[in-house]
Every structure is written in C-alpha cells, then in structure tokens.
Scaffold this motif. Sequence first.
Motif, PDB file in Angstrom:
ATOM      1  N   UNK A 104       8.161  -0.147  53.414  1.00 45.00           N
ATOM      2  CA  UNK A 104       9.597  -0.390  53.287  1.00 45.00           C
ATOM      3  C   UNK A 104       9.956  -1.769  52.735  1.00 45.00           C
ATOM      4  N   UNK A 105       8.972  -2.647  52.575  1.00 45.76           N
ATOM      5  CA  UNK A 105       9.248  -4.002  52.112  1.00 45.76           C
ATOM      6  C   UNK A 105       8.343  -4.349  50.936  1.00 45.76           C
ATOM      7  N   UNK A 106       8.906  -5.080  50.001  1.00 52.36           N
ATOM      8  CA  UNK A 106       8.104  -5.541  48.874  1.00 52.36           C
ATOM      9  C   UNK A 106       7.174  -6.642  49.369  1.00 52.36           C
ATOM     10  N   UNK A 107       5.900  -6.472  49.115  1.00 50.20           N
ATOM     11  CA  UNK A 107       4.906  -7.437  49.579  1.00 50.20           C
ATOM     12  C   UNK A 107       4.280  -8.115  48.364  1.00 50.20           C
ATOM     13  N   UNK A 108       4.318  -9.433  48.379  1.00 52.31           N
ATOM     14  CA  UNK A 108       3.744 -10.213  47.285  1.00 52.31           C
ATOM     15  C   UNK A 108       2.210 -10.143  47.361  1.00 52.31           C
ATOM     16  N   UNK A 109       1.550 -10.339  46.235  1.00 53.74           N
ATOM     17  CA  UNK A 109       0.083 -10.309  46.232  1.00 53.74           C
ATOM     18  C   UNK A 109      -0.552 -11.292  47.219  1.00 53.74           C
ATOM     19  N   UNK A 110       0.018 -12.485  47.368  1.00 54.89           N
ATOM     20  CA  UNK A 110      -0.552 -13.463  48.299  1.00 54.89           C
ATOM     21  C   UNK A 110      -0.396 -12.990  49.746  1.00 54.89           C
ATOM     22  N   UNK A 111       0.712 -12.302  50.041  1.00 57.52           N
ATOM     23  CA  UNK A 111       0.912 -11.759  51.386  1.00 57.52           C
ATOM     24  C   UNK A 111      -0.081 -10.633  51.656  1.00 57.52           C
ATOM     25  N   UNK A 112      -0.300  -9.789  50.644  1.00 58.61           N
ATOM     26  CA  UNK A 112      -1.265  -8.702  50.783  1.00 58.61           C
ATOM     27  C   UNK A 112      -2.667  -9.258  51.006  1.00 58.61           C
TER      28      UNK A 112
END
Length: 129
Positions: A104-112
Amino acid sequence: MQKTTYLGDLQLAIMRVLWDLGEATVTDVHQALLDERGLAPTTIATMLKKMEEKGVVTHRAEGRKFIYQPTISEDMVTRGMVSDLTERLFGGDPVALVSHLISRHEIRPDELSALEQMIADAKKKEGKR
C-alpha cells in the motif's frame, strides 16, 4: 501477558516531549507543543494528571512546580501499540501487517534494501538459537 499501553494522540505528543527532554514541567511541555497544538497550559496539566493516574508518568515537586518524568520507554509504547494494531487489524499476523505496508505504500530502493538487511539479520539471529 503484559498490558498494552495505548496512548492517544495528545498523550503521545506529550510523551515525546518527555522522552526528548527526560523530564519537564507543564510549562516546558506547553512551550514544546504550543506551535503544533495551541493548547492552554491547563489542558496540558490536566492531561499530565490523567497520564500519571494511568501510570505512564510520575512527578516530583520542586517548590510549587511539578516536574514530570516518563515511567515507560518509547520502545515499550511502540511495541505495545504495534502489537495491538497487528492483533486488531491483522488477526495477530505480522506478515499480513508487513504485506499491507509494502503493497500500500511506495517504498524507495534504499528502504527496500534496509528491510532486506533486517530480514537477513533476523534469519542469522534465528539460526543461532
């Protein structure tokens, strides 16, 4: 099982001030929240009294001033509220909670990458048991 400490929005804002400062007077809390909340000092004093009755803060007197300190840690509150949320909304299934957050939320590559590292660390920790 430990009782979950649920804090409302204003209580949580007050606790954040106390966690940041370590201890504070009503005036200190009022000043810290004035721009954000615009509440009267009496409202803060009333809420701190209720929070003391709830057992999440304590106070000591210095002259006519009460100086409040948190009796529970931010981590304890966070864990309790997230556990309660997970139980109530996802039937106690943390995978469902994480799945919901990821889908449900856009996740940035660094967060992933950070999430992947946490999972890898948890797997290593579990393997040592």
